[in-house]
Design a protein around this motif. Sequence first.
Motif, PDB file in Angstrom:
ATOM      1  N   SER A   1      11.209  14.525  29.670  1.00  0.00           N
ATOM      2  CA  SER A   1      12.128  14.002  28.673  1.00  0.00           C
ATOM      3  C   SER A   1      13.549  13.878  29.197  1.00  0.00           C
ATOM      4  O   SER A   1      14.458  13.623  28.430  1.00  0.00           O
ATOM      5  CB  SER A   1      12.106  14.879  27.428  1.00  0.00           C
ATOM      6  OG  SER A   1      12.576  16.172  27.757  1.00  0.00           O
TER       7      SER A   1
ATOM      8  N   ILE B   1      16.912  12.335  30.693  1.00  0.00           N
ATOM      9  CA  ILE B   1      17.515  11.029  30.376  1.00  0.00           C
ATOM     10  C   ILE B   1      17.216   9.996  31.457  1.00  0.00           C
ATOM     11  O   ILE B   1      16.836   8.864  31.144  1.00  0.00           O
ATOM     12  CB  ILE B   1      19.040  11.181  30.182  1.00  0.00           C
ATOM     13  CG1 ILE B   1      19.343  12.095  29.004  1.00  0.00           C
ATOM     14  CG2 ILE B   1      19.707   9.828  30.009  1.00  0.00           C
ATOM     15  CD1 ILE B   1      18.922  11.533  27.667  1.00  0.00           C
TER      16      ILE B   1
ATOM     17  N   ARG C   1      13.513   9.053  31.374  1.00  0.00           N
ATOM     18  CA  ARG C   1      13.254   8.247  30.181  1.00  0.00           C
ATOM     19  C   ARG C   1      13.742   6.817  30.376  1.00  0.00           C
ATOM     20  O   ARG C   1      13.071   5.861  29.986  1.00  0.00           O
ATOM     21  CB  ARG C   1      13.946   8.852  28.961  1.00  0.00           C
ATOM     22  CG  ARG C   1      13.264  10.095  28.448  1.00  0.00           C
ATOM     23  CD  ARG C   1      14.033  10.707  27.313  1.00  0.00           C
ATOM     24  NE  ARG C   1      13.939   9.863  26.117  1.00  0.00           N
ATOM     25  CZ  ARG C   1      14.560  10.147  24.991  1.00  0.00           C
ATOM     26  NH1 ARG C   1      15.323  11.219  24.892  1.00  0.00           N
ATOM     27  NH2 ARG C   1      14.423   9.366  23.948  1.00  0.00           N
TER      28      ARG C   1
ATOM     29  N   ARG D   1      11.344   5.034  32.846  1.00  0.00           N
ATOM     30  CA  ARG D   1      10.079   4.717  32.177  1.00  0.00           C
ATOM     31  C   ARG D   1      10.258   3.571  31.186  1.00  0.00           C
ATOM     32  O   ARG D   1       9.435   2.657  31.111  1.00  0.00           O
ATOM     33  CB  ARG D   1       9.542   5.956  31.455  1.00  0.00           C
ATOM     34  CG  ARG D   1       9.037   7.022  32.410  1.00  0.00           C
ATOM     35  CD  ARG D   1       8.661   8.296  31.705  1.00  0.00           C
ATOM     36  NE  ARG D   1       7.592   8.077  30.738  1.00  0.00           N
ATOM     37  CZ  ARG D   1       7.311   8.913  29.759  1.00  0.00           C
ATOM     38  NH1 ARG D   1       8.002  10.011  29.601  1.00  0.00           N
ATOM     39  NH2 ARG D   1       6.332   8.649  28.927  1.00  0.00           N
ATOM     40  N   ALA D   2      11.341   3.596  30.434  1.00  0.00           N
ATOM     41  CA  ALA D   2      11.601   2.530  29.465  1.00  0.00           C
ATOM     42  C   ALA D   2      11.869   1.203  30.164  1.00  0.00           C
ATOM     43  O   ALA D   2      11.424   0.151  29.701  1.00  0.00           O
ATOM     44  CB  ALA D   2      12.775   2.913  28.569  1.00  0.00           C
TER      45      ALA D   2
ATOM     46  N   PHE E   1      12.979   3.562  25.075  1.00  0.00           N
ATOM     47  CA  PHE E   1      13.831   4.684  25.463  1.00  0.00           C
ATOM     48  C   PHE E   1      13.837   5.752  24.375  1.00  0.00           C
ATOM     49  O   PHE E   1      13.762   6.948  24.658  1.00  0.00           O
ATOM     50  CB  PHE E   1      15.254   4.202  25.744  1.00  0.00           C
ATOM     51  CG  PHE E   1      16.162   5.298  26.220  1.00  0.00           C
ATOM     52  CD1 PHE E   1      16.092   5.752  27.521  1.00  0.00           C
ATOM     53  CD2 PHE E   1      17.076   5.885  25.356  1.00  0.00           C
ATOM     54  CE1 PHE E   1      16.923   6.772  27.967  1.00  0.00           C
ATOM     55  CE2 PHE E   1      17.900   6.901  25.780  1.00  0.00           C
ATOM     56  CZ  PHE E   1      17.839   7.348  27.092  1.00  0.00           C
TER      57      PHE E   1
ATOM     58  N   ALA F   1      10.348   7.589  24.451  1.00  0.00           N
ATOM     59  CA  ALA F   1       9.806   8.056  25.724  1.00  0.00           C
ATOM     60  C   ALA F   1       9.948   9.560  25.937  1.00  0.00           C
ATOM     61  O   ALA F   1       9.593  10.066  26.989  1.00  0.00           O
ATOM     62  CB  ALA F   1      10.484   7.320  26.886  1.00  0.00           C
ATOM     63  N   GLY F   2      10.420  10.277  24.951  1.00  0.00           N
ATOM     64  CA  GLY F   2      10.676  11.698  25.122  1.00  0.00           C
ATOM     65  C   GLY F   2       9.459  12.598  25.081  1.00  0.00           C
ATOM     66  O   GLY F   2       9.469  13.685  25.640  1.00  0.00           O
ATOM     67  N   ARG F   3       8.396  12.143  24.429  1.00  0.00           N
ATOM     68  CA  ARG F   3       7.215  13.000  24.359  1.00  0.00           C
ATOM     69  C   ARG F   3       5.950  12.140  24.340  1.00  0.00           C
ATOM     70  O   ARG F   3       5.985  10.954  24.079  1.00  0.00           O
ATOM     71  CB  ARG F   3       7.257  13.912  23.141  1.00  0.00           C
ATOM     72  CG  ARG F   3       7.157  13.218  21.816  1.00  0.00           C
ATOM     73  CD  ARG F   3       7.230  14.262  20.686  1.00  0.00           C
ATOM     74  NE  ARG F   3       7.146  13.627  19.397  1.00  0.00           N
ATOM     75  CZ  ARG F   3       6.024  13.506  18.702  1.00  0.00           C
ATOM     76  NH1 ARG F   3       4.892  13.986  19.187  1.00  0.00           N
ATOM     77  NH2 ARG F   3       6.025  12.923  17.528  1.00  0.00           N
TER      78      ARG F   3
END
Length: 155
Positions: free
Chosen positions: A4, A6, A9, A12-13, A53, A56-58
């Motif tokens: 997670s 920044i 994330r 990945r985003a 974004f 994408a944290g979990r």
Amino acid sequence: MDISGIQLRAVRAAVFTAVVVTLSAASHVLLSRVPLPLTTVAAIAAAVFAVAFALAGRERGFGRIAALLIPLELAADTVFTTGQHVCYGSAGGPVAGPLRAVGLDVLCGGGSVGTPLSRVTGGAPDHAGVLIARADPAAAWLLLGAHLAVGLLAA
């Protein structure tokens, strides 16, 4: 490793956005045989990045991903189609006249995405409006089914 963070994330985003928007724009151009306005593609890319974004944290399961992905995919398709209608008009060419004075040239003036791709399928920007105006009603249902199937497969 913390998934997670920044930076991770954002990466990945960004990768997700690049893949999704490229595939979506290319398939939309191939199926509609009409190029997309650059500003429309950029707006969709910004929206997809923001959503990706934020989420994408979990890790999420199939149901939640599909419940979000399918409506977003249909919304992106609607924005792409609307951009084509606005920028290419029903006459088949760029919209001219009083709409240009209002600022439509800012929306449609950035160029187009997929022009060579639309020519491969037999379409061309000079008759884009004709292709848009003469869509078969059954094609809309097939396109909806294709969006649902792709959304479920992607999820």
